[in-house]
Write a protein that holds these residues in place. Structure first.
Motif, PDB file in Angstrom:
ATOM      1  N   THR A   6      35.671  36.934  42.204  1.00  0.00           N
ATOM      2  CA  THR A   6      35.623  35.479  42.315  1.00  0.00           C
ATOM      3  C   THR A   6      36.984  34.878  42.636  1.00  0.00           C
ATOM      4  O   THR A   6      37.067  33.769  43.150  1.00  0.00           O
ATOM      5  CB  THR A   6      35.066  34.831  41.029  1.00  0.00           C
ATOM      6  N   ASN A  28      34.718  45.871  49.676  1.00  0.00           N
ATOM      7  CA  ASN A  28      35.308  44.726  48.999  1.00  0.00           C
ATOM      8  C   ASN A  28      36.202  45.152  47.834  1.00  0.00           C
ATOM      9  O   ASN A  28      36.659  44.339  47.055  1.00  0.00           O
ATOM     10  CB  ASN A  28      34.234  43.750  48.512  1.00  0.00           C
ATOM     11  N   GLU A  60      36.102  39.782  51.804  1.00  0.00           N
ATOM     12  CA  GLU A  60      34.803  40.374  51.461  1.00  0.00           C
ATOM     13  C   GLU A  60      34.507  40.214  49.971  1.00  0.00           C
ATOM     14  O   GLU A  60      33.361  39.983  49.584  1.00  0.00           O
ATOM     15  CB  GLU A  60      34.758  41.851  51.850  1.00  0.00           C
ATOM     16  N   HIS A  63      33.454  36.590  49.436  1.00  0.00           N
ATOM     17  CA  HIS A  63      32.131  36.398  50.031  1.00  0.00           C
ATOM     18  C   HIS A  63      31.046  37.026  49.156  1.00  0.00           C
ATOM     19  O   HIS A  63      30.014  36.406  48.872  1.00  0.00           O
ATOM     20  CB  HIS A  63      32.094  36.992  51.440  1.00  0.00           C
ATOM     21  N   HIS A  64      31.275  38.242  48.707  1.00  0.00           N
ATOM     22  CA  HIS A  64      30.307  38.955  47.875  1.00  0.00           C
ATOM     23  C   HIS A  64      30.071  38.195  46.567  1.00  0.00           C
ATOM     24  O   HIS A  64      28.933  38.024  46.129  1.00  0.00           O
ATOM     25  CB  HIS A  64      30.827  40.369  47.606  1.00  0.00           C
ATOM     26  N   THR A  66      30.513  34.972  45.948  1.00  0.00           N
ATOM     27  CA  THR A  66      29.904  33.649  46.116  1.00  0.00           C
ATOM     28  C   THR A  66      28.488  33.699  46.680  1.00  0.00           C
ATOM     29  O   THR A  66      27.743  32.739  46.534  1.00  0.00           O
ATOM     30  CB  THR A  66      30.774  32.743  47.007  1.00  0.00           C
ATOM     31  N   THR A  67      28.107  34.806  47.303  1.00  0.00           N
ATOM     32  CA  THR A  67      26.754  34.887  47.849  1.00  0.00           C
ATOM     33  C   THR A  67      25.815  35.746  47.010  1.00  0.00           C
ATOM     34  O   THR A  67      24.633  35.458  46.924  1.00  0.00           O
ATOM     35  CB  THR A  67      26.754  35.433  49.289  1.00  0.00           C
ATOM     36  N   ASP A  68      26.331  36.793  46.376  1.00  0.00           N
ATOM     37  CA  ASP A  68      25.458  37.725  45.656  1.00  0.00           C
ATOM     38  C   ASP A  68      25.458  37.562  44.143  1.00  0.00           C
ATOM     39  O   ASP A  68      24.613  38.136  43.472  1.00  0.00           O
ATOM     40  CB  ASP A  68      25.841  39.169  45.997  1.00  0.00           C
ATOM     41  N   GLN A  70      25.494  34.450  42.330  1.00  0.00           N
ATOM     42  CA  GLN A  70      25.250  33.076  41.919  1.00  0.00           C
ATOM     43  C   GLN A  70      24.250  33.101  40.765  1.00  0.00           C
ATOM     44  O   GLN A  70      23.416  34.007  40.671  1.00  0.00           O
ATOM     45  CB  GLN A  70      24.709  32.259  43.079  1.00  0.00           C
ATOM     46  N   LYS A  73      20.644  33.838  41.323  1.00  0.00           N
ATOM     47  CA  LYS A  73      20.315  35.193  41.750  1.00  0.00           C
ATOM     48  C   LYS A  73      20.420  36.209  40.615  1.00  0.00           C
ATOM     49  O   LYS A  73      19.722  37.212  40.611  1.00  0.00           O
ATOM     50  CB  LYS A  73      21.220  35.631  42.903  1.00  0.00           C
TER      51      LYS A  73
END
Length: 75
Positions: A6, A28, A60, A63-64, A66-68, A70, A73
């Motif tokens: 994060t 990542n 990466e 990105h990982h 913030t997208t995976d 949350q 999810k």
């Protein structure tokens, strides 16, 4: 590893089931064998020496995270 992701940092973590869910080895961050100090040191040296790799993996990581990872999810 989650805190590192994060923050956009590149995590170097021991290879175990929890770390493997967050760190995609050589994408990542890095996963190293547990208690292998030499492998850990090698990865640190690699990141210090290669600013392009560090920047790519940092992006990466963020990105990982913030997208995976949350709340909607993971809950």
């Amino acid at each position: 590893p989650c805190d590192a992701l994060t923050a956009g940092a590149v995590p170097i973590a021991a290879r175990n089931s929890a770390s493997s869910e967050m760190v995609i080895d050589e994408h990542n961050g890095f996963l190293v064998p547990q208690k292998d100090v030499d492998a850990f040191a090698d990865r640190v040296e690699q990141l210090v020496a290669d600013s392009e790799l560090r920047a790519r993996m940092s992006a990466e990581s963020l990105h990982h995270a913030t997208t995976d990872f949350q709340w909607d999810k993971v809950m």
